[in-house]
Design an enzyme around this catalytic site. Structure first.
Site, PDB file in Angstrom:
ATOM      1  N   ASP A   1     -22.340   1.809  19.348  1.00 48.00           N
ATOM      2  CA  ASP A   1     -22.563   1.786  17.907  1.00 48.00           C
ATOM      3  C   ASP A   1     -22.621   3.246  17.455  1.00 48.00           C
ATOM      4  O   ASP A   1     -23.012   4.120  18.237  1.00 48.00           O
ATOM      5  CB  ASP A   1     -23.875   1.068  17.598  1.00 48.00           C
TER       6      ASP A   1
ATOM      7  N   ASP B   1     -28.803   0.331  18.933  1.00 46.41           N
ATOM      8  CA  ASP B   1     -30.232   0.529  18.690  1.00 46.41           C
ATOM      9  C   ASP B   1     -31.036  -0.738  18.941  1.00 46.41           C
ATOM     10  O   ASP B   1     -32.262  -0.727  18.875  1.00 46.41           O
ATOM     11  CB  ASP B   1     -30.485   1.048  17.270  1.00 46.41           C
TER      12      ASP B   1
ATOM     13  N   ASP C   1     -27.494  -4.590  15.841  1.00 46.70           N
ATOM     14  CA  ASP C   1     -26.374  -4.943  16.706  1.00 46.70           C
ATOM     15  C   ASP C   1     -26.816  -5.801  17.892  1.00 46.70           C
ATOM     16  O   ASP C   1     -26.151  -5.838  18.922  1.00 46.70           O
ATOM     17  CB  ASP C   1     -25.645  -3.686  17.198  1.00 46.70           C
TER      18      ASP C   1
END
Length: 637
Positions: free
Chosen positions: A337, A535, A539
């Site tokens: 990410d 994190d 996600d």
């Protein structure tokens, strides 16, 4: 071969242990093995006194073999399966029956010694957990009506006020109400550098207050603290069994049955088929039972996996099970990410472009009124910028948020939109960028557009700095043959600029949170085994969809719950190190399996060719077990 012993305790009981008793219990198996060895040496020195030497060898049998015999019998009765412990006891008894008392005793001695070594590996992993548990304070200084008193940490509840003096460990998760200090968080993150903490910052149980006195408001009860969750996670990892280990354990029962059937046949077939004497036939059957035992094979996986789990826990990399280490060792692609993973997650406004007919003050006031209602990192950066320009709060307004796109609200009778190009109109946004801000998007900025009614009022360009170690990490992963991809909701040009700066090979731009799962599935089809780093919050579905989900936790509860692995300190270098160690673990396991099978085959062949005596079979078989365990222990460092 050994059942794993995990240290557990009631969260409401203080940590008090008798160290001498604990050390004795942990080393009992090794002590028994050494006593057995001493008795064997005495029996050999007194071999001229046959009865006395046999008595000494018998004592060596009993003392060295008691623990293994007990373990094997209990496991057989409980699971209704045969195991390697019973096979070795049968082999030792068989050696004694044909008059090889010393060899049988040596077999028991080396077998118990290898068992003690395997137990050391398991105890080492448990000791690391125990050491972590010892960092939890037993008492806290509770403040009630301006007065303080010492209370058990188990009595603390959310909302209590506690005092943390210099040099003390933080007794509960909480928020600093007053005071400032630097905290040693190495117990949780593996990072030795102190972290500065001020009023409003979060503190965690088990961390050390270096200098200032703090007043902390407790936010979680003791059993719900991050510290407790880490302990439970490590316990779960230690108890987990990888697919390879599960296969070995299933294989052990069938293999032992096969060996016993083969021994039964070897007691008769060679005599009639090959013309061996009865004594030679029985002798070779006993040697076969010794050398065919799968001790080394059974010990090929668990010591290596536990060693790496222990190593990771000491260095701020928590793993939920050895299965994820095996998978990480075979990962072909790691998807990252962008925000908070490749970048620091602290975007800041760098420039603002205003359309003709609008003033910066008008645009900022409207945007500020809208973005103060949002918790998105970009919204927080924009409101901070507006405040620095003197914009004041204009009161609460109702907003309508479209996840991954933007926010809409009515301000002073006008309809305002703040968000991506697709949210305010792709063509309109593209035309505005071409005329007013073509230079901004090329340099890796994230663009937030502002629209009033049917006109673009301007755009705000924000930039998040990539992590200083990101480029080096991507280069290291590339050297390991691991491809890298970045998943982001940013515009294609912005995403490409950041990916180029970080040195990443694949970019998936304009990817909404609910689309990341599909992208992970696509990457799995293209590359095979996939890891996802994020994190652990927005996600989480993508982390679950990957073969290995890795959270840049910074010590958050959500990261611990959603990911398979957690980087307690947001340092991507630890990820590279764990990839290397996981690959090393897989290599060591393969080495151990091939080596143990090769030794078994070699010893069996030598036995059938009548080219090996029982003492050499004992040494070759048990020596291979010790070497396999020592090979796994290399992962402790």
């Amino acid at each position: 071969m050994n059942e794993q012993v995990i240290v557990q305790r009631d969260p409401h009981e203080p940590l008090k242990t008798d160290k001498r008793e604990k050390n004795w219990a942990q080393h009992a198996e090794l002590i028994a093995a050494l006593v057995s060895g001493a008795l064997i040496l005495a029996g050999w020195l007194l071999s001229g006194y046959q009865v006395l030497s046999i008595i000494l060898f018998l004592l060596a049998f009993v003392i060295g073999g008691f623990a293994k015999a007990k373990e094997g019998i209990e496991e057989t009765l409980e699971s209704k399966t045969l195991n390697v412990e019973l096979l070795m006891i049968f082999a030792a008894i068989g050696s004694a029956l044909i008059g090889y008392w010393a060899e049988g005793a040596i077999l028991i001695f080396i077998f118990s010694l290898s068992g003690a070594l395997e137990t050391y590996t398991m105890n080492k992993s448990s000791r690391d957990l125990t050491s972590l548990m010892q960092l939890e304070p037993e008492e806290a200084t509770l403040m009630v009506n301006g007065e303080t008193k010492r209370v058990p940490v188990s009595d603390l509840q959310a909302g209590d006020m506690i005092v943390i003096k210099p040099g003390e460990r933080v007794a509960a998760d909480g928020i600093i109400e007053s005071g400032s200090t630097s905290l040693d968080e190495s117990a949780l993150t593996g990072e030795s550098m102190p972290v500065e903490k001020n009023t409003g910052d979060t503190v965690f149980t088990g961390t050390v207050n270096r200098n200032g006195s703090l007043t902390v408001r407790v936010t979680k009860a003791n059993e719900d603290s991050l510290f407790r969750k880490i302990i439970k996670l490590v316990e779960s990892a230690q108890n987990s069994v990888s697919p390879a280990q599960a296969f070995i354990e299933r294989f052990e029962n069938a293999y032992v049955k096969g060996v016993l059937i083969a021994v039964a046949l070897l007691l008769f077939v060679p005599h009639f088929a090959l013309g061996w004497s009865w004594s030679e036939t029985f002798y070779r059957a006993m040697v076969f039972m010794v050398v065919a035992s799968p001790c080394a094979l059974v010990a090929s996986i668990m010591p290596a996996a536990l060693s790496l789990i222990s190593n990771g826990a000491r260095n701020g990399m928590l793993v939920k099970g050895s299965v994820f280490l095996e998978q990480l060792g075979s990962v072909q692609m790691i998807a990252f990410d962008k925000t908070g993973t490749v970048t620091k997650g602290q975007p800041a406004v760098e420039t603002i472009r205003i359309a003709e007919g609008f003033s910066e003050a008008e645009v900022l006031e409207a945007v500020y009124a809208i973005e103060t209602q949002s918790s998105h990192p970009l919204a927080q950066a924009i409101t901070a910028y507006a405040e620095s320009r003197g914009v004041n709060q204009s009161g609460y307004i109702s907003i309508e948020e479209t996840s991954g796109f933007g926010v809409m609200a009515e301000v002073s009778g006008a309809k305002w939109k703040v968000g991506k190009a697709g949210f305010i109109g792709e063509e309109m946004a593209a035309q505005f960028m071409k005329q007013t801000a073509s230079d901004v998007i090329q340099s890796g900025h994230t663009i937030v557009f502002v629209k009033k009614d049917d006109q673009i009022a301007g755009c705000i360009a924000l930039k998040d700095q990539i992590r200083p170690e990101a480029k080096e990490v991507m280069e290291e992963l590339n050297r390991l043959g691991i491809k890298t991809a970045m998943l982001t909701g940013d515009h294609e040009d912005t995403a490409q600029a950041i990916a180029k700066e970080a040195g990443m090979t694949t970019v998936v731009a304009e990817c909404l949170p609910d689309q990341k799962v599909n992208e992970i599935k696509r990457l799995k089809e293209e590359f095979g085994t996939i890891a996802m780093v994020g994190d652990g919050i927005n996600d989480a579905p993508a982390l679950k969809a990957a073969d290995v989900g890795i959270a840049m936790g910074g010590g958050t509860d959500v990261a611990l719950e959603t990911a398979d692995m957690v980087l307690m300190k947001n340092d991507l270098k630890k990820l590279v190190n764990m990839c290397r160690l996981s690959r090393k673990m897989n290599r060591i396991i393969k080495q151990n399996i091939v080596f143990s099978l090769a030794v078994i085959c070699l010893l069996i062949c030598a036995n059938f060719l009548q080219a090996m005596e029982l003492p050499f079979g004992v040494i070759g078989h048990e020596g291979s077990t010790i070497l396999v365990i020592l090979n796994g222990l290399r992962l402790l460092k």
